[in-house]
Write an enzyme that holds these catalytic residues in place. Sequence first.
Site: not given
Lengths: 135, 135, 135, 135
Positions: A15-16
Amino acid sequence: MPISYDRTVHFADTDAAGVVFFANYLAICHEAYEESLSASGIDLKAFFADHGIVIPIVKCEADYRRPLSCGDKLRVTVQPALLAEDSYEIRFEITRLGTSAKSAARVRTEHVCIDSGTRARKALPGPLSAWVRAG
Amino acid sequence: MPISYDRTVHFADTDAAGVVFFANYLAICHEAYEESLSASGIDLKAFFADHGIVIPIVKCEADYRRPLSCGDKLRVTVQPALLAEDSYEIRFEITRLGTSAKSAARVRTEHVCIDSGTRARKALPGPLSAWVRAG
Amino acid sequence: MPISYDRTVHFADTDAAGVVFFANYLAICHEAYEESLSASGIDLKAFFADHGIVIPIVKCEADYRRPLSCGDKLRVTVQPALLAEDSYEIRFEITRLGTSAKSAARVRTEHVCIDSGTRARKALPGPLSAWVRAG
Amino acid sequence: MPISYDRTVHFADTDAAGVVFFANYLAICHEAYEESLSASGIDLKAFFADHGIVIPIVKCEADYRRPLSCGDKLRVTVQPALLAEDSYEIRFEITRLGTSAKSAARVRTEHVCIDSGTRARKALPGPLSAWVRAG
């Protein structure tokens, strides 16, 4: 004897924040469960479809110990145990391999066998019961 | 010489129609791309992070030919080709292995190297260019 | 006052058993957490990126009570609570709406604020601490 | 008249490059398709299950124009069109809302109605045909 499953972290798992999304640790453990069932001769397509009997996960717990990045090499161990004639738990450990292997997470899932129509509990099918006992 | 990547269909890849969700064919191809980059010596964690240069996918296309079920054994071939000094395409073929192997999907992605600050096009870094040329 | 988030079950949330994949209940709860942070004025893009401080999930637990199908309407409540100056838990309840609303799952996550370089624990940033206290 | 669907970018949509993973743009478009079918009165659970007739996606294409970050507000328009009595396409446009709205991606999917046993093409069911014609 625990069964083990090797897996590389994919970009889609991350994820980010740059590391594996917390829910994806559970999906990785489920892959290890599938590989282990398959290795014992259980047909996965039939097992996970609804043919009157289903074995949903009713609880899960995870302890996250280390972040995991794209390209990391993992080993997942799978240790099932009977809880009753109609249920079992599985304990998973995800280890990040490398020059010094480190525990990255511990996960536990609990599974109950039910009739998918009535939702009544049912004894585990023979091949699944054998898989749990061999774990 | 195309590179190939073997992969079993996981339960998490499937949807309520009982087969792999259409967007997940693309994620499976991306895994093959990662394996291929990694095999050529490129560090995936650094490659996919934003260190000033990023190489986003600007187009993709997929032809779906066969449904895929949990437990199916797949082989994905990866065939990159330069489009310009700052871009390349990759052609993927997903084959379902078994007594008679069948093409399950063809996917094409197009990648452009840019400066992540200015979004201006940049020539491919050397190791990536070498990977594309060796494909 | 718990915050609530409404969500329809998407096809991509489901698996070949026809219902939401167990790990995706956690992703749905995380969406509710994001909505709640955003509603309190926290910028999500900055919050979840690594700017020296990160707040990973260190534990989670889920009790699954009912299967969920594509198109089901859900309400997720979000109830945070401080555990220490550097950590908090969130209790989520997923309810399946309809003529008779039913609890579908309870989920609990535990979050710890750390320095992403040293991994040392850090006090929660003010806006996050305010969000937890208001929960 | 195109139908539109509003959606916030979730953390789980993103990858370690800090933006939405390319395959997840397609999943977001599929959500818009589901919302549109549901708004026309089609029951999603029955529609996507295999009851003898299935309507798989046989092709998709995407043009990616802008990266999307966690918290971004999106609007997705859905424009279906008949290709034959047994097939249709859908054109999607994803717009990132804000002080100046920008096109973030264009996606096209192609769908064919088949008998799930024989794989023979079948005319679209009436409610679906009506949905396509109203698009």
